[in-house]
Design an enzyme around this catalytic site. Sequence first.
Site, PDB file in Angstrom:
ATOM      1  N   ASP A  66       0.904  -1.191   0.218  1.00 21.63           N
ATOM      2  CA  ASP A  66      -0.122   0.136  -0.102  1.00 21.63           C
ATOM      3  C   ASP A  66       0.878   1.315   0.041  1.00 21.63           C
ATOM      4  OD1 ASP A  66       0.904  -0.509   2.875  1.00 21.63           O
ATOM      5  OD2 ASP A  66      -1.055  -1.096   3.421  1.00 21.63           O
ATOM      6  N   ASP A 135      -7.727  -2.721  14.108  1.00 24.46           N
ATOM      7  CA  ASP A 135      -9.091  -3.257  13.600  1.00 24.46           C
ATOM      8  C   ASP A 135      -9.444  -4.302  12.519  1.00 24.46           C
ATOM      9  OD1 ASP A 135      -8.021  -1.914  11.349  1.00 24.46           O
ATOM     10  OD2 ASP A 135      -9.266  -0.407  11.122  1.00 24.46           O
ATOM     11  N   HIS A 137      -7.484  -5.033  10.025  1.00 20.52           N
ATOM     12  CA  HIS A 137      -7.164  -4.836   8.227  1.00 20.52           C
ATOM     13  C   HIS A 137      -5.762  -5.632   7.910  1.00 20.52           C
ATOM     14  CE1 HIS A 137      -4.905  -0.883   9.754  1.00 20.52           C
ATOM     15  NE2 HIS A 137      -3.959  -1.693   9.213  1.00 20.52           N
ATOM     16  N   GLU A 142      -9.779  -1.803   5.242  1.00 19.53           N
ATOM     17  CA  GLU A 142     -10.555  -1.508   6.525  1.00 19.53           C
ATOM     18  C   GLU A 142     -11.870  -2.145   6.641  1.00 19.53           C
ATOM     19  OE1 GLU A 142      -8.724  -0.035   8.704  1.00 19.53           O
ATOM     20  OE2 GLU A 142      -8.030   1.946   8.165  1.00 19.53           O
TER      21      GLU A 142
HETATM   22  C1  F6R Z   1       1.548  -1.624   6.130  1.00 20.51           C
HETATM   23  C2  F6R Z   1       0.090  -2.386   5.991  1.00 20.51           C
HETATM   24  C3  F6R Z   1      -0.694  -2.548   7.441  1.00 20.51           C
HETATM   25  C4  F6R Z   1       0.107  -2.734   8.648  1.00 20.51           C
HETATM   26  C5  F6R Z   1      -0.736  -2.651   9.777  1.00 20.51           C
HETATM   27  C6  F6R Z   1       0.016  -2.897  11.077  1.00 20.51           C
HETATM   28  O1  F6R Z   1       2.169  -1.863   4.653  1.00 20.51           O
HETATM   29  O2  F6R Z   1      -0.263  -3.019   5.235  1.00 20.51           O
HETATM   30  O3  F6R Z   1      -1.597  -3.466   7.001  1.00 20.51           O
HETATM   31  O4  F6R Z   1       0.652  -4.116   8.576  1.00 20.51           O
HETATM   32  O5  F6R Z   1      -1.408  -1.437   9.912  1.00 20.51           O
HETATM   33  O6  F6R Z   1       0.773  -2.060  11.118  1.00 20.51           O
HETATM   34  P1  F6R Z   1       2.082  -2.111  12.425  1.00 20.51           P
HETATM   35  O7  F6R Z   1       2.836  -3.452  11.856  1.00 20.51           O
HETATM   36  O8  F6R Z   1       2.915  -0.935  12.328  1.00 20.51           O
HETATM   37  O9  F6R Z   1       1.430  -2.363  13.620  1.00 20.51           O
END
Ligand code: F6R
Length: 260
Positions: A66, A135, A137, A142
């Site tokens: 992303d 959440d 995702h 989301e």
């Molecule tokens: C980032 C991504 C997100 C993160 C998620 C967890 O490229 O795809 O899904 O993996 O927000 O973030 P962290 O690892 O910072 O807790």
Amino acid sequence: MEVVIAPAEELAVLAADTIEALLRRKPDGVIGLATGSSPLQVYDELARRHAEHGLSFAHARGFMLDEYVGLPAGHPERYRNVIERDIASRVGWAAELVQGPDGLADDVPAACAAYEAAIAAAGGVDVQILGIGTDGHIAFNEPGSSLASRTRIKTLTKQTREDNARFFDGDVDAVPVHCLTQGLGTIMAARHLVLLATGTQKAEAVHQLVEGPISAMWPASIMQMHPHATVLVDDAAAGRLQLAGYYRQTYASKAAWQSL
Ligand code: F6R
């Protein structure tokens, strides 16, 4: 789905082993890259193996999950720059071999379609590294995301923007509202999914991912439909798993010839 419960350092070694095994059998393997905190120890371990054992990324291709919309090219939190800093520059990975969705595109639908086409042209993702949001995702799909979605623009939830404010000096208003993200359908097309989660703040999302009903309310739960999904969690993130004892027993009694 395989669930491995172990200390974070061990989880990172297991994920790095999976990527190393891919690159040894297929030097031009395709790696799906997550940003954020969850993969950092994996990237540290890969950088160490590159420096000490010559693990080569010279022919590997990388595709990011992303990208924020609208962050200027030089912004340190633009995911393309984060990936360069966290992994690519440390393993000698040429910039043209690592791609992400174009968060500065004028024509967003065209940029998303081009990104899907680039992944397909590379032969698809072999190993996809994933984190999970509090959440539920994965990538930035989301709650409410179509379980069949492809790369597209999404609006980040308040929760995700608050969670990510730590990367923007604690300023939630500095976190972009929109992102481009691989869809759940895009992620599900990868041949092996490896998700890492640590800490109690991830425990409910991990429970829903592994043991909840498959639902757009917990987007990661679609991984239950994947034929080769590995969930690597520490004790804290495993804290709400109903079958934690069974997952531990299964992993402890796994045959030596079986890899992740
Ligand atoms: C980032 C991504 C997100 C993160 C998620 C967890 O490229 O795809 O899904 O993996 O927000 O973030 P962290 O690892 O910072 O807790």
